[in-house]
Scaffold this active site. Structure first.
Site, PDB file in Angstrom:
ATOM      1  CG  ASP A  46      -2.219  -0.761   0.971  1.00  9.57           C
ATOM      2  OD1 ASP A  46      -2.377  -1.275  -0.155  1.00  9.57           O
ATOM      3  OD2 ASP A  46      -3.053  -0.850   1.882  1.00  9.57           O
ATOM      4  CG  LEU A 218      10.976  16.125   9.650  1.00 11.79           C
ATOM      5  CD1 LEU A 218      12.273  15.382   9.850  1.00 11.79           C
ATOM      6  CD2 LEU A 218      11.015  17.470  10.353  1.00 11.79           C
ATOM      7  CE  LYS A 220       1.756  16.108   7.054  1.00  9.97           C
ATOM      8  NZ  LYS A 220       0.914  15.997   5.859  1.00  9.97           N
ATOM      9  CD  GLU A 254      -5.530   9.777  11.683  1.00  5.19           C
ATOM     10  OE1 GLU A 254      -4.770   9.794  10.696  1.00  5.19           O
ATOM     11  OE2 GLU A 254      -5.759   8.760  12.355  1.00  5.19           O
ATOM     12  CG  HIS A 278       4.232  11.768  12.273  1.00  6.28           C
ATOM     13  ND1 HIS A 278       5.276  11.446  11.438  1.00  6.28           N
ATOM     14  CD2 HIS A 278       3.209  10.941  11.923  1.00  6.28           C
ATOM     15  CE1 HIS A 278       4.908  10.461  10.638  1.00  6.28           C
ATOM     16  NE2 HIS A 278       3.656  10.142  10.917  1.00  6.28           N
ATOM     17  CE  LYS A 408      -7.986  32.110  19.108  1.00  7.45           C
ATOM     18  NZ  LYS A 408      -8.251  30.857  19.868  1.00  7.45           N
TER      19      LYS A 408
END
Length: 519
Positions: A46, A218, A220, A254, A278, A408
């Protein structure tokens, strides 16, 4: 013909070396050397069809892999032909309909050849080497200039045997400009001892400069932006410390469960699967000191230093959870106590971060899907507007989905009255960079491997330092000393996790929801 730059010297008392590279990350600067052979081991699995082959195709389509120099080999135990492999991966490679896209796809598929063999078979790897050598002969590569990249899309249990076969039968002569490089996927062991055993086995076969331990986080886009944000912007530099920041959250959520992967997941759990690798990589980039330069070893040196400054995890600053229905999966053992949710507070003993909690939180079957870094600043001293009720200033880096950075902050509410409201300064990538396609993490990291850039890969001493942080906690979990709390799918997770956040100092903003701007 250009030649690779000289190699860096050893560091930290270890015999690690790394090929140096220009800090100018010019995508067209791949050294002109011999032909390139990319071998995907585990080609029938996969990971290969969903991530590795699509990444290679996108690099080919964008011109970073040239048909006159590259050939791609799939290797696995499954008996099938070249066309069988091409057919198997075809549907994962492209969703475009144009003539140019289809032509690229056709040309790419023709570069793929399949070799069948077991992962400890001398005959299989001799055949693989024969096929690679024939490709190099056709491309007229001079001896010692060809490049061989082996991508192990395989379980870690077979890494030692596969690497022994590569070392014995498939190495390129690398005394000139050529090389052999090995990409290995996480998990790198299950605790400190198993990780060290695996590292020792690989170190007996390859130099550190040949090993690329891949963690796709790493690669991303927003993770790679962290160094730029922190060290290229004057207004962040003086604020990024314990005097101004109250707490930092690094979150992975998730909205689905294990979905057929229960047997695999149960062997590792949420901390090994997500947090120890991660989220800890993101943690390093958020907390590290400024490196001397952008050279890979200087960056990785600072990551190791901050990991070594983390104090032992306190059991009272850990909340574990398991969603109701997890054990209904037939592949999950009855009575499993494997956590599917965890909130862990890390504390750093150094001048910059003393007293600031870093909250790492990950979970499955929650009420939303996102990954983000949330930096919460301290309250404004002497607040004359009494705006504390709105919530604190926060800098949020949304890693996925809907990549964005937003701050914010409290502003005056439009109107005649002097009242305040919480709003944001927003950089949403989908709106600001409409014409830019953000590359997939695997594309970037495979290209980095070809270029010899190890900046975004995990070094051996960094891996050891990461396991030293989490191994004591993991052993307590494995021994049943920290049982998980049940929580309902679609919830925020155990209520105890929110209580831990409050104890750590996080102030939740009620009534405010960030909405990605629409085009």
């Amino acid at each position: 013909m250009s030649t690779p730059s000289s190699r860096n010297t050893s560091f930290n008392g270890n015999n690690f070396r790394s090929e140096s590279f220009s800090s100018e990350r010019d995508l067209d600067s791949v050294p002109e050397t011999g032909c390139l052979s990319v071998v995907v081991l585990g080609a029938s699995g996969d990971l290969a069809k969903k991530k590795t082959f699509p990444a290679l195709f996108n690099l080919f389509r964008q011109g970073f892999l040239q048909s006159n120099e590259v050939h791609i080999f799939g290797y696995a135990r499954t008996k099938m032909s070249d066309d069988d492999l091409r057919e198997r991966i075809h549907g994962y490679l492209s969703h475009g309909k144009g003539d140019e896209e289809m032509e690229s796809l056709t040309n790419f598929l023709q570069l793929i050849k399949y070799v069948s063999g077991s992962y400890d078979s001398e005959d299989g790897f001799r055949l693989l080497d024969k096929e690679i050598s024939e490709h190099e002969l056709v491309r007229k590569s001079h001896p010692g200039t060809s490049r061989r990249l082996f991508y192990l899309a395989l379980p870690p249990s077979v890494y030692p045997s596969v690497c022994k076969m590569i070392r014995s039968y498939c190495m390129n002569q690398s005394h000139l400009s050529g090389w052999t490089r090995i990409v290995v996927e996480k998990p790198f062991g299950k605790d400190l001892s198993s990780s060290e055993e695996l590292s020792l086995q690989l170190a007996e076969l390859f130099n550190e400069e040949q090993l690329y331990r891949i963690d796709h986080y790493l690669g991303k886009e927003l993770v790679q932006n962290l160094l730029v944000l922190r060290f290229a912007n004057r207004f962040f530099v003086p604020l990024w410390n314990r005097d101004n920041i109250d707490n930092v959250q690094i979150v992975f959520r998730e909205d689905f469960g294990t979905e057929g992967r229960g047997g695999y997941f149960d062997e590792y759990g949420i901390i090994r699967d997500i947090i120890q690798n991660h989220l800890l990589q993101v943690f390093c980039l958020v907390a590290m000191e400024k490196p001397v330069s952008l050279k890979p070893e200087h960056i990785r040196d600072e990551k190791v230093k901050v990991l070594q400054s983390v104090t032992p995890i306190a059991p009272e600053e850990v909340v574990l959870g398991q969603y109701d229905g997890y054990r209904d999966d037939p592949t999950v053992p009855d009575g499993s106590s494997t956590p599917t949710f965890a909130t862990v507070v890390l504390r750093i003993h150094n001048e910059r971060w003393e007293g600031v909690p870093f909250i790492l939180k990950a979970g499955k079957a929650l009420n939303s899907r996102k990954a983000e870094v949330r930096v919460q600043f301290k309250d404004v001293p002497g607040d004359i507007f009494r705006s504390k009720k709105h919530g604190r200033n926060e800098f949020v880096i949304r890693l996925q989905p809907s990549e964005a950075m937003y701050m914010k902050l409290t502003v005056k509410k439009p109107g005649l009255q002097m009242s305040t409201i919480l709003s944001e300064l927003d950089l949403s990538y989908g709106q600001r960079y409409q014409d830019v396609k953000i590359p997939e993490a695997y594309e970037r990291l495979i290209l980095d491997t070809i270029r010899g850039d190890q900046q975004h890969f995990v070094r051996r001493d960094e891996l050891r330092a990461a396991w030293e942080i989490f191994t004591p906690l993991l052993h307590k979990i494995d021994n049943g000393e920290l049982p998980p709390i049940s929580y309902k799918p679609g919830s925020r997770g155990p209520a105890e996790a929110d209580e831990l956040l409050a104890r750590a100092g996080y102030v939740q903003t009620h009534g405010y929801i960030w909405i990605p701007p629409s085009l």
